[in-house]
Design a protein around this motif. Structure first.
Motif, PDB file in Angstrom:
ATOM      1  N   ARG A  81     -37.277  14.117 -62.226  1.00 38.93           N
ATOM      2  CA  ARG A  81     -37.144  13.510 -60.893  1.00 38.93           C
ATOM      3  C   ARG A  81     -36.714  12.053 -61.071  1.00 38.93           C
ATOM      4  O   ARG A  81     -37.443  11.236 -61.648  1.00 38.93           O
ATOM      5  N   LEU A  82     -35.520  11.732 -60.573  1.00 36.32           N
ATOM      6  CA  LEU A  82     -34.992  10.375 -60.665  1.00 36.32           C
ATOM      7  C   LEU A  82     -34.748   9.837 -59.260  1.00 36.32           C
ATOM      8  O   LEU A  82     -34.263  10.548 -58.380  1.00 36.32           O
ATOM      9  N   GLY A 132     -41.140  15.116 -70.350  1.00 36.51           N
ATOM     10  CA  GLY A 132     -40.697  14.069 -71.260  1.00 36.51           C
ATOM     11  C   GLY A 132     -39.625  13.198 -70.642  1.00 36.51           C
ATOM     12  O   GLY A 132     -39.334  13.287 -69.442  1.00 36.51           O
ATOM     13  N   PRO A 133     -39.015  12.338 -71.456  1.00 37.85           N
ATOM     14  CA  PRO A 133     -37.956  11.459 -70.955  1.00 37.85           C
ATOM     15  C   PRO A 133     -36.769  12.266 -70.451  1.00 37.85           C
ATOM     16  O   PRO A 133     -36.541  13.410 -70.862  1.00 37.85           O
ATOM     17  N   ALA A 134     -36.018  11.656 -69.547  1.00 36.08           N
ATOM     18  CA  ALA A 134     -34.859  12.312 -68.939  1.00 36.08           C
ATOM     19  C   ALA A 134     -33.574  11.841 -69.619  1.00 36.08           C
ATOM     20  O   ALA A 134     -33.359  10.638 -69.769  1.00 36.08           O
ATOM     21  N   PRO A 135     -32.691  12.775 -70.026  1.00 38.28           N
ATOM     22  CA  PRO A 135     -31.372  12.339 -70.512  1.00 38.28           C
ATOM     23  C   PRO A 135     -30.586  11.777 -69.336  1.00 38.28           C
ATOM     24  O   PRO A 135     -30.612  12.322 -68.228  1.00 38.28           O
ATOM     25  N   TYR A 136     -29.853  10.688 -69.593  1.00 43.03           N
ATOM     26  CA  TYR A 136     -29.210  10.010 -68.470  1.00 43.03           C
ATOM     27  C   TYR A 136     -27.934   9.315 -68.917  1.00 43.03           C
ATOM     28  O   TYR A 136     -27.852   8.725 -70.001  1.00 43.03           O
ATOM     29  N   GLY A 137     -26.942   9.388 -68.037  1.00 45.08           N
ATOM     30  CA  GLY A 137     -25.713   8.622 -68.162  1.00 45.08           C
ATOM     31  C   GLY A 137     -25.139   8.418 -66.773  1.00 45.08           C
ATOM     32  O   GLY A 137     -25.504   9.132 -65.828  1.00 45.08           O
ATOM     33  N   VAL A 138     -24.230   7.464 -66.634  1.00 39.17           N
ATOM     34  CA  VAL A 138     -23.717   7.143 -65.301  1.00 39.17           C
ATOM     35  C   VAL A 138     -22.322   6.538 -65.402  1.00 39.17           C
ATOM     36  O   VAL A 138     -21.952   5.947 -66.433  1.00 39.17           O
ATOM     37  N   ALA A 139     -21.559   6.701 -64.316  1.00 38.81           N
ATOM     38  CA  ALA A 139     -20.232   6.094 -64.206  1.00 38.81           C
ATOM     39  C   ALA A 139     -19.799   6.167 -62.746  1.00 38.81           C
ATOM     40  O   ALA A 139     -20.299   6.988 -61.980  1.00 38.81           O
ATOM     41  N   PRO A 140     -18.831   5.333 -62.349  1.00 35.45           N
ATOM     42  CA  PRO A 140     -18.160   5.487 -61.054  1.00 35.45           C
ATOM     43  C   PRO A 140     -16.843   6.223 -61.246  1.00 35.45           C
ATOM     44  O   PRO A 140     -16.399   6.433 -62.384  1.00 35.45           O
ATOM     45  N   HIS A 141     -16.188   6.572 -60.124  1.00 33.92           N
ATOM     46  CA  HIS A 141     -14.913   7.282 -60.229  1.00 33.92           C
ATOM     47  C   HIS A 141     -13.899   6.756 -59.202  1.00 33.92           C
ATOM     48  O   HIS A 141     -13.376   7.522 -58.381  1.00 33.92           O
ATOM     49  N   PRO A 142     -13.567   5.461 -59.243  1.00 37.16           N
ATOM     50  CA  PRO A 142     -12.515   4.973 -58.344  1.00 37.16           C
ATOM     51  C   PRO A 142     -11.130   5.245 -58.915  1.00 37.16           C
ATOM     52  O   PRO A 142     -10.926   5.250 -60.138  1.00 37.16           O
ATOM     53  N   TYR A 143     -10.178   5.498 -58.033  1.00 36.27           N
ATOM     54  CA  TYR A 143      -8.767   5.547 -58.415  1.00 36.27           C
ATOM     55  C   TYR A 143      -8.137   4.233 -57.970  1.00 36.27           C
ATOM     56  O   TYR A 143      -7.966   3.982 -56.770  1.00 36.27           O
ATOM     57  N   LEU A 144      -7.798   3.383 -58.921  1.00 41.85           N
ATOM     58  CA  LEU A 144      -7.281   2.052 -58.609  1.00 41.85           C
ATOM     59  C   LEU A 144      -5.815   2.119 -58.189  1.00 41.85           C
ATOM     60  O   LEU A 144      -5.038   2.952 -58.672  1.00 41.85           O
ATOM     61  N   VAL A 145      -5.455   1.197 -57.283  1.00 45.50           N
ATOM     62  CA  VAL A 145      -4.083   1.091 -56.783  1.00 45.50           C
ATOM     63  C   VAL A 145      -3.592  -0.337 -57.013  1.00 45.50           C
ATOM     64  O   VAL A 145      -4.189  -1.295 -56.509  1.00 45.50           O
ATOM     65  N   ALA A 146      -2.502  -0.475 -57.754  1.00 44.40           N
ATOM     66  CA  ALA A 146      -1.976  -1.808 -58.060  1.00 44.40           C
ATOM     67  C   ALA A 146      -1.116  -2.360 -56.937  1.00 44.40           C
ATOM     68  O   ALA A 146      -1.063  -3.569 -56.708  1.00 44.40           O
ATOM     69  N   GLY A 147      -0.419  -1.478 -56.236  1.00 47.70           N
ATOM     70  CA  GLY A 147       0.494  -1.901 -55.184  1.00 47.70           C
ATOM     71  C   GLY A 147       1.367  -0.732 -54.785  1.00 47.70           C
ATOM     72  O   GLY A 147       0.934   0.420 -54.824  1.00 47.70           O
ATOM     73  N   ALA A 193     -32.311   7.840 -72.947  1.00 54.21           N
ATOM     74  CA  ALA A 193     -33.530   8.622 -72.711  1.00 54.21           C
ATOM     75  C   ALA A 193     -34.410   7.784 -71.797  1.00 54.21           C
ATOM     76  O   ALA A 193     -35.003   6.796 -72.225  1.00 54.21           O
ATOM     77  N   LEU A 194     -34.484   8.190 -70.537  1.00 51.57           N
ATOM     78  CA  LEU A 194     -35.164   7.401 -69.519  1.00 51.57           C
ATOM     79  C   LEU A 194     -36.603   7.899 -69.383  1.00 51.57           C
ATOM     80  O   LEU A 194     -36.850   8.966 -68.824  1.00 51.57           O
ATOM     81  N   GLY A 195     -37.542   7.131 -69.939  1.00 59.91           N
ATOM     82  CA  GLY A 195     -38.943   7.522 -69.916  1.00 59.91           C
ATOM     83  C   GLY A 195     -39.559   7.367 -68.537  1.00 59.91           C
ATOM     84  O   GLY A 195     -38.990   6.716 -67.650  1.00 59.91           O
ATOM     85  N   ALA A 196     -40.724   7.964 -68.350  1.00 61.98           N
ATOM     86  CA  ALA A 196     -41.415   7.884 -67.066  1.00 61.98           C
ATOM     87  C   ALA A 196     -41.627   6.433 -66.664  1.00 61.98           C
ATOM     88  O   ALA A 196     -42.125   5.626 -67.450  1.00 61.98           O
ATOM     89  N   GLY A 197     -41.208   6.090 -65.448  1.00 59.40           N
ATOM     90  CA  GLY A 197     -41.341   4.731 -64.939  1.00 59.40           C
ATOM     91  C   GLY A 197     -40.250   3.788 -65.384  1.00 59.40           C
ATOM     92  O   GLY A 197     -40.177   2.660 -64.875  1.00 59.40           O
TER      93      GLY A 197
END
Length: 325
Positions: free
Chosen positions: A126-127, A154-169, A309-313
């Motif tokens: 639960r995150l 136990g600890p939770a495996p975790y990773g994160v990222a955003p997903h923007p598509y950039l526009v130069a012009g 590895a995101l431990g409790a708390g």
């Protein structure tokens, strides 16, 4: 049904303004639906009545990118997640893509939205996730905080990222110049885009993946993770506080001179996925460049590379800025 209030398909809309910047965030997925500076798009937008296409502006957690077969072992337990990229048989981009995120605070230039990942088959943790979008003269500060609020596991495996598509012009990716200060690229299988080995961008495939110095993208087709990121020097515009350390800056510039910048701390986000948005439809083909700073590479639940590895708390925060050039 007349008793149901009308609501856009992408969810509740939150409009932010600061100076020449304007952003719209949609509550489904806490998605960055649009970002403009003086009326110019900095990301590929979509209409509020559309279902979010191609992960535009999404938040990818508790893992970014692909997980082979949706299967992994963590803390001595074998897990199986649903497959949502059927053609490649992978679990792609986490568990909160279609969650309804609730507002936790709001101001004219900012909004904070929250969601809970509940324990489920394949991810018994639960995150509490919180994403904050804030505009200023420096651009859009976009940050995600995750807190492990579970107990009894136990600890939770975790990773994160955003997903923007950039526009130069104006134009498409083909005519834009990319500067990406990354010395290594992660090679992938042709059929499933699963990682194989790291390669030096300067020597691999004749420098095809090398954008350490500004170079027009041309016909290059890229859907790869990069690492060995080099922070900007003291003369760069991306200097951070001494405590945080220097930042990486990715620059995308159109032929007319307009552009967009994305920057972040490589100690927190040592990887970045670059995707030239190659599609079969002329309407969407190569109209933006996905730049996805990541805490870990593809399939990290299996490789363990840079996996948190995101431990409790425990709490983890990652942030990035998108700004006009």
């Amino acid at each position: 049904m007349s008793g149901i209030p009308r609501r856009p398909r992408s969810g509740t809309q939150f409009t932010l303004t600061s100076g020449d910047y304007r952003a719209v965030v949609a509550s489904v997925g806490a998605t960055l639906r649009s970002l403009t500076h003086a009326g110019r798009n900095l990301v590929v937008p979509f209409d509020s009545e559309n279902i979010r296409p191609a992960y535009r502006g999404a938040n990818l957690a508790p893992w970014p990118n692909r997980l082979a077969d949706g299967a992994y072992s963590f803390d001595g337990e074998q897990q199986q997640l649903p497959i949502n990229e059927v053609l490649r048989m992978t679990a792609l981009h986490g568990l909160v893509l279609w969650n309804e995120w609730e507002p936790r605070s709001q101001a004219p230039d900012s909004v904070t939205l929250g969601a809970i990942i509940e324990p489920q088959t394949g991810y018994p943790h639960r995150l509490d996730l919180q994403v904050r979008f804030e505009l200023s003269a420096a651009g859009l500060d976009w940050r995600i905080t995750a807190t492990n609020i579970g107990a009894g596991v136990g600890p939770a495996p975790y990773g994160v990222a955003p997903h923007p598509y950039l526009v130069a012009g104006s134009g498409t990716v083909d005519t834009w110049t990319l500067q990406l200060p990354a010395a290594k690229v992660l090679q992938v299988t042709a059929d499933r885009l699963l990682p194989t080995e790291l390669a030096d961008v300067a020597t691999h495939d004749g420098g095809y993946f090398d954008f350490q110095h500004p170079r027009t993208l041309g016909a290059a087709e890229i859907d790869h993770a990069y690492t060995a990121l080099s922070p900007a020097d003291a003369a760069g515009v991306t200097a951070a506080s001494a405590e945080a350390g220097p930042e990486v800056a990715v620059r995308l510039v159109a032929a007319g001179g307009s552009g967009v910048l994305m920057r972040w701390n490589p100690r927190t986000l040592p990887w970045v996925q670059i995707h030239t948005a190659d599609t079969a439809s002329p309407e969407t083909n190569r109209i933006g460049l996905a730049v996805e700073p990541m805490t870990c590479p593809p399939d990290a639940f299996n490789s363990g590379t840079d996996l948190i590895a995101l431990g409790a708390g425990e709490r983890h925060e990652a942030s990035w800025v998108i700004a006009a050039l």
